[in-house]
Design an enzyme around this catalytic site. Structure first.
Site, PDB file in Angstrom:
ATOM      1  N   GLU A 154       0.825  -1.208   0.000  1.00 25.55           N
ATOM      2  CA  GLU A 154       0.000   0.000   0.000  1.00 25.55           C
ATOM      3  C   GLU A 154       0.861   1.260   0.000  1.00 25.55           C
ATOM      4  O   GLU A 154       1.906   1.306   0.653  1.00 25.55           O
ATOM      5  CB  GLU A 154      -0.897   0.007   1.252  1.00 25.55           C
ATOM      6  CG  GLU A 154      -1.901  -1.128   1.267  1.00 25.55           C
ATOM      7  CD  GLU A 154      -2.844  -1.094   2.471  1.00 25.55           C
ATOM      8  OE1 GLU A 154      -2.782  -0.124   3.268  1.00 25.55           O
ATOM      9  OE2 GLU A 154      -3.625  -2.045   2.618  1.00 25.55           O
ATOM     10  N   GLU A 211      -8.628   1.926  -4.296  1.00 26.97           N
ATOM     11  CA  GLU A 211      -9.686   1.614  -3.321  1.00 26.97           C
ATOM     12  C   GLU A 211     -10.393   2.890  -2.866  1.00 26.97           C
ATOM     13  O   GLU A 211      -9.757   3.851  -2.411  1.00 26.97           O
ATOM     14  CB  GLU A 211      -9.087   0.882  -2.107  1.00 26.97           C
ATOM     15  CG  GLU A 211     -10.145   0.566  -1.050  1.00 26.97           C
ATOM     16  CD  GLU A 211      -9.724  -0.447   0.005  1.00 26.97           C
ATOM     17  OE1 GLU A 211      -8.629  -1.037  -0.120  1.00 26.97           O
ATOM     18  OE2 GLU A 211     -10.508  -0.657   0.946  1.00 26.97           O
TER      19      GLU A 211
HETATM   20  O1  KIV Z   1      -6.709  -6.921   1.917  1.00 26.33           O
HETATM   21  C1  KIV Z   1      -7.554  -6.858   1.005  1.00 26.33           C
HETATM   22  O2  KIV Z   1      -8.516  -7.629   0.936  1.00 26.33           O
HETATM   23  C2  KIV Z   1      -7.377  -5.815  -0.002  1.00 26.33           C
HETATM   24  C3  KIV Z   1      -8.518  -5.569  -0.941  1.00 26.33           C
HETATM   25  C4  KIV Z   1      -9.551  -4.762  -0.257  1.00 26.33           C
HETATM   26  C5  KIV Z   1      -8.078  -4.933  -2.206  1.00 26.33           C
HETATM   27  O3  KIV Z   1      -6.367  -5.194  -0.049  1.00 26.33           O
END
Ligand code: KIV
Length: 295
Positions: free
Chosen positions: A119, A186
């Site tokens: 991220e 997201e």
């Molecule tokens: O951890 C997860 O499930 C994610 C999705 C929401 C993309 O990163």
């Protein structure tokens, strides 16, 4: 064992930029969920750090470690899916040093992933480069980044203001320039997702980002209707089933059958031959007659 030729790879995902049909990614955390999503024909299985919330019952994703992730990646990978297995690098696994970052990414690859996801945008470019340098494909993730929950002040839509939308686009360009093969967007307005999708040369995979992305991802539990009774489904979730309700009804029926003495039936029971039962003196030992003693 040779990999199946129909297996999706990071380069084959990258090559689907702008193509139809859109890419599909669904999360999975264990063998049954992996088998289910692979049989349904998804392109990618994400072993997300959402594991912390939807499987392990924590309030946020900050609680899982690389070991936790590797444990679940292994379970998914052992089903040998055709879909590309993407594993989330958990919080703090790529924030401390280049060495730790590469070792943690390698642990997920050794557990069976074909790519990792992390991220953040511009701030994480060094981490992206270090992982790519170890020949590990990286998926980016920008917009609402749940590992930054405290810094963001909650699970909120991102990029609603002009500056924030521009900053997100800059992050997306930085990730693509660094070599990410795809990126998750997201919880961003659809116009922002569209601008990013039209700007970057790699596929964007949206969740709460509207329909103008190159693909879509949903969490297994949201898609299938699992969630604690007090769990409010986000607006972007479409539940295609109500499996938690259906599972509870099935188990309720099992309870009722056991309590009524109708489970197990004779057909669900192992029996001796008549001769053996007789030899053991079992006839007459009970006043409940068994209708079939043939197996
Ligand atoms: O951890 C997860 O499930 C994610 C999705 C929401 C993309 O990163």
């Amino acid at each position: 064992m040779a990999a199946s030729t129909s297996r999706t790879t990071a380069p084959s995902v990258r090559a689907r930029k702008g193509a139809e049909p859109p890419l599909v990614m669904v999360t999975a955390y264990d063998a049954p969920s992996a088998r289910t999503v692979d049989a349904a024909g998804v392109d990618m299985i994400l072993v997300g750090d959402s594991l912390a919330m939807v499987v392990l019952g924590y309030d946020d994703t900050l609680q899982v470690t690389t070991d936790d992730m590797a444990h679940h990646v292994g379970a998914v990978a052992r089903t040998r899916p055709d879909a590309l297995v993407v594993a989330d690098l958990p919080w703090l696994s790529y924030h401390v040093s280049r060495e730790e970052t590469v070792h943690n990414a390698a642990a997920l690859i050794r557990a069976g992933a074909g790519a990792v996801k992390l991220e953040g945008g511009g701030k994480r470019i060094d981490a992206v480069r270090a992982i790519l340098d170890a020949e590990i494909p990286v998926m980016g993730h920008i917009g609402l980044t749940p590992q930054s929950i405290h810094a963001l002040g909650g699970f909120k839509v991102q990029g609603k203001e002009l500056d924030a939308a521009q900053a997100l686009t800059d992050d997306a360009v930085a990730l693509a320039d660094a070599g990410c093969f795809a990126m998750v967007l997201e919880c961003v307005p659809d116009a922002v997702a569209r601008m990013i999708t039209e700007t970057v040369p790699v596929p964007t995979i949206g969740i709460g980002a509207g329909r103008h992305c190159d693909g879509q991802v949903l969490v297994w539990h949201d898609l299938l209707g699992f969630g604690a009774p007090d769990h409010r489904r986000p607006k972007f979730v479409r539940a295609y089933a109500e499996l938690e309700r259906d599972a509870a009804a099935a188990i309720e029926q099992f309870c009722a059958d056991v309590r009524a003495g109708t489970f197990p039936s004779s057909a669900e029971t192992y029996h001796m031959t008549d001769r053996m039962a007789e030899a053991l003196g079992l006839y007459g030992a009970s006043d409940v007659a068994e209708p079939e003693l043939t197996q």
